[in-house]
Motif scaffolding. Structure first.
Motif, short mmCIF file in Angstrom:
data_model
loop_
_atom_site.label_atom_id
_atom_site.label_comp_id
_atom_site.label_asym_id
_atom_site.label_seq_id
_atom_site.Cartn_x
_atom_site.Cartn_y
_atom_site.Cartn_z
N LEU A 1 0.82 -1.21 0.00
CA LEU A 1 0.00 0.00 0.00
C LEU A 1 0.85 1.26 0.00
CD1 LEU A 1 -2.96 -0.97 2.36
CD2 LEU A 1 -3.06 -0.48 -0.09
N LEU A 2 2.00 1.24 0.66
CA LEU A 2 2.90 2.39 0.59
C LEU A 2 3.37 2.64 -0.84
CD1 LEU A 2 5.13 2.06 3.78
CD2 LEU A 2 3.68 4.01 3.19
N ASP A 3 3.66 1.57 -1.55
CA ASP A 3 4.08 1.71 -2.95
C ASP A 3 2.95 2.20 -3.84
OD1 ASP A 3 6.69 0.95 -2.51
OD2 ASP A 3 6.35 -1.16 -3.00
N GLU A 4 1.72 1.72 -3.59
CA GLU A 4 0.60 1.98 -4.49
C GLU A 4 -0.21 3.22 -4.14
OE1 GLU A 4 -0.90 0.36 -7.17
OE2 GLU A 4 0.81 -0.98 -7.45
N ALA A 5 -0.11 3.70 -2.91
CA ALA A 5 -1.00 4.76 -2.43
C ALA A 5 -0.89 6.03 -3.27
CB ALA A 5 -0.67 5.09 -0.97
N VAL A 6 -1.98 6.79 -3.31
CA VAL A 6 -1.98 8.07 -4.02
C VAL A 6 -1.16 9.09 -3.23
CG1 VAL A 6 -4.22 7.62 -5.08
CG2 VAL A 6 -4.11 8.92 -2.95
N ARG A 7 -0.68 10.09 -3.93
CA ARG A 7 0.07 11.19 -3.32
C ARG A 7 -0.49 12.50 -3.84
NH1 ARG A 7 5.84 9.26 -2.09
NH2 ARG A 7 5.86 7.05 -2.57
N ILE A 8 -0.18 13.58 -3.16
CA ILE A 8 -0.60 14.90 -3.64
C ILE A 8 -0.01 15.13 -5.03
CG2 ILE A 8 -0.32 17.38 -3.27
CD1 ILE A 8 -0.52 16.88 -0.30
N GLY A 9 -0.86 15.55 -5.97
CA GLY A 9 -0.40 15.78 -7.34
C GLY A 9 -0.15 14.52 -8.12
N ASP A 10 -0.74 13.40 -7.72
CA ASP A 10 -0.49 12.11 -8.35
C ASP A 10 -0.86 12.13 -9.84
OD1 ASP A 10 -0.49 9.30 -9.05
OD2 ASP A 10 -0.65 8.86 -6.91
N PRO A 11 0.10 11.91 -10.74
CA PRO A 11 -0.21 11.98 -12.17
C PRO A 11 -1.14 10.87 -12.63
CG PRO A 11 2.03 11.18 -11.83
CD PRO A 11 1.54 11.64 -10.49
N ARG A 12 -1.24 9.78 -11.88
CA ARG A 12 -2.14 8.69 -12.28
C ARG A 12 -3.60 9.13 -12.29
NH1 ARG A 12 -0.48 4.24 -7.97
NH2 ARG A 12 -0.56 6.15 -6.70
N LEU A 13 -3.92 10.18 -11.53
CA LEU A 13 -5.30 10.66 -11.48
C LEU A 13 -5.63 11.61 -12.64
CD1 LEU A 13 -5.60 11.34 -7.66
CD2 LEU A 13 -6.87 9.61 -8.94
N SER A 14 -4.65 11.93 -13.47
CA SER A 14 -4.87 12.91 -14.54
C SER A 14 -6.02 12.56 -15.48
CB SER A 14 -3.58 13.12 -15.35
OG SER A 14 -2.58 13.70 -14.54
N PRO A 15 -6.17 11.30 -15.94
CA PRO A 15 -7.30 10.99 -16.83
C PRO A 15 -8.66 11.22 -16.16
CG PRO A 15 -5.64 9.27 -16.97
CD PRO A 15 -5.26 10.15 -15.81
N VAL A 16 -8.75 10.93 -14.87
CA VAL A 16 -10.01 11.15 -14.16
C VAL A 16 -10.23 12.65 -13.98
CG1 VAL A 16 -11.38 10.55 -12.13
CG2 VAL A 16 -9.64 8.96 -12.97
N GLN A 17 -9.16 13.39 -13.66
CA GLN A 17 -9.29 14.84 -13.54
C GLN A 17 -9.72 15.46 -14.86
OE1 GLN A 17 -8.78 16.84 -10.62
NE2 GLN A 17 -9.86 18.25 -11.98
N GLU A 18 -9.20 14.96 -15.98
CA GLU A 18 -9.61 15.47 -17.29
C GLU A 18 -11.10 15.21 -17.54
OE1 GLU A 18 -6.96 13.55 -19.98
OE2 GLU A 18 -5.20 14.65 -19.26
N LEU A 19 -11.57 14.05 -17.10
CA LEU A 19 -13.00 13.74 -17.22
C LEU A 19 -13.83 14.71 -16.38
CD1 LEU A 19 -15.32 11.86 -18.12
CD2 LEU A 19 -14.76 10.39 -16.18
N VAL A 20 -13.37 15.02 -15.19
CA VAL A 20 -14.04 15.98 -14.32
C VAL A 20 -14.05 17.36 -14.96
CG1 VAL A 20 -13.79 17.22 -12.13
CG2 VAL A 20 -13.61 14.72 -12.17
N ASP A 21 -12.90 17.78 -15.49
CA ASP A 21 -12.81 19.10 -16.12
C ASP A 21 -13.73 19.20 -17.33
OD1 ASP A 21 -10.89 19.74 -14.25
OD2 ASP A 21 -9.19 19.41 -15.61
N ARG A 22 -13.76 18.14 -18.12
CA ARG A 22 -14.55 18.15 -19.35
C ARG A 22 -16.05 18.13 -19.05
NH1 ARG A 22 -12.22 14.18 -21.24
NH2 ARG A 22 -13.71 12.49 -20.89
N SER A 23 -16.45 17.36 -18.06
CA SER A 23 -17.87 17.19 -17.75
C SER A 23 -18.39 18.19 -16.73
CB SER A 23 -18.11 15.76 -17.23
OG SER A 23 -17.65 14.80 -18.16
N ARG A 24 -17.48 18.93 -16.08
CA ARG A 24 -17.85 19.92 -15.06
C ARG A 24 -18.64 19.26 -13.92
NH1 ARG A 24 -14.44 23.63 -15.47
NH2 ARG A 24 -15.80 25.01 -14.24
#
Length: 327
Positions: free
Chosen positions: A78-101
């Motif tokens: 879990l230490l290896d896999e856990a999310v971090r502040i600014g985690d680039p792995r979340l970028s596709p989901v953030q793009e979906l949020v930005d696009r769909s508002r």
């Protein structure tokens, strides 16, 4: 859907990809799309959906023993896999949020320096995720997660909804945490749970009535087989993998988390309720109902006694170390 004072909300009740956070993030768009197709403006997932709830703490005999090799192996994963502040792995989901508002609230294991925290992320358009870290891990959870602080006891002010906040699991039985959130005027609150069992449903409905807000009580489903499949997707040394697998296999077979998600109105009425299987729960929130309910009860206003009771919230990050170049 956001139409005047009516907003459509959804809870995605699904099985996570336990341990393998990267794989869990990759699966998110497929879970979000059905709610988007139904016009949801805010979508909630349950507690630690990214990484899965650490069921071995409750279900595997001996997991709390000092230096248990399986517990150590799973913590390292879990230490290896856990999310971090600014985690680039979340970028596709953030793009979906930005696009769909839209807004997406999702539980995760978060790594801060070398410790894990139970957090709820609120992904919002054009801004970094709002993070809430669980203030007090409950009982056996203290073996895995650190304690959050007042710096993440915040809300996001959404143009369509108003203030949106969250608490995690047994934080809903912390009266002062509830008071701090009510003071920020939540319109929609995410109550993140592993399973929304009867007492958790009571706490969620009480929160809605007390806070005069809509509550998305989000649970998950999870089985021992889910954990084994997630483990298979993690990078581990053979000896550590064997120890982790042994601990998971010591858990009871079958389903161990049972959903029970709810969408609750500000008068504690249940608008929608899920069973124990995968389900996308959707309901329309009539936000005008909130002001009507405030006629009789405003626990942060006309039903409060600030001359008798006072709450102070320390919102400073509690890092433990202050360097000379920091103010």
């Amino acid at each position: 859907m956001a139409d005047g004072r009516c907003v459509r909300a959804a809870v995605v009740q699904a099985a996570p990809v336990p341990l393998a956070v990267t794989a869990g993030i990759a699966a998110l768009p497929g879970l979000i799309e059905p709610a988007l197709d139904q016009g949801a403006h805010i979508i909630a997932f349950g507690e630690t959906f990214l990484g899965g709830y650490p069921l071995w703490l409750d279900e595997a005999p001996g997991a709390a023993l000092w230096d248990h090799p399986g517990t150590r192996a799973l913590h390292a994963v879990l230490l290896d896999e856990a999310v971090r502040i600014g985690d680039p792995r979340l970028s596709p989901v953030q793009e979906l949020v930005d696009r769909s508002r839209i807004l997406i609230s999702i539980g995760a294991h978060e790594r801060v320096r070398s410790s894990l925290y139970n957090c709820q992320l609120l992904l919002r358009p054009g801004q970094p995720p709002l993070i809430h870290r669980k203030l007090v891990p409950t009982h056996g959870e203290r073996l895995i997660w650190g304690r959050g602080d007042g710096s993440t006891l915040r809300v996001h002010d959404d143009d369509a909804i108003g203030p949106v906040g969250s608490l995690i699991c047994w934080e809903h039985w912390m009266p002062l945490a509830r008071a701090a959130m009510h003071n920020q005027g939540e319109t929609v609150h995410i109550a993140a749970w592993p399973t929304v069992r009867e007492t958790y449903a009571m706490a969620s409905r009480h929160y809605a009535f007390e806070g005069r807000c809509f509550v998305l009580a989000a649970g998950t489903i999870q089985s021992r087989d889910d954990m084994l499949l997630g483990l298979d997707q993690c990078r581990m040394a053979p000896e550590a993998r064997s120890a982790a697998q042994g601990l998971i296999e010591a858990m009871p077979d079958g389903q161990l988390q049972f959903g029970g998600s709810m969408i609750i109105a500000s008068d504690a009425t249940i608008l929608a309720q899920a069973g124990s299987a995968s389900e996308t729960l959707v309901a329309d929130l009539d936000l005008d109902q909130i002001n009507q309910g405030l006629t009789s009860l405003d626990t942060d206003g006309h039903y409060a006694r600030p001359d008798v009771f006072e709450l102070r919230v320390d919102t400073r990050p509690q890092t433990g170390v202050t360097w000379g170049d920091q103010s």
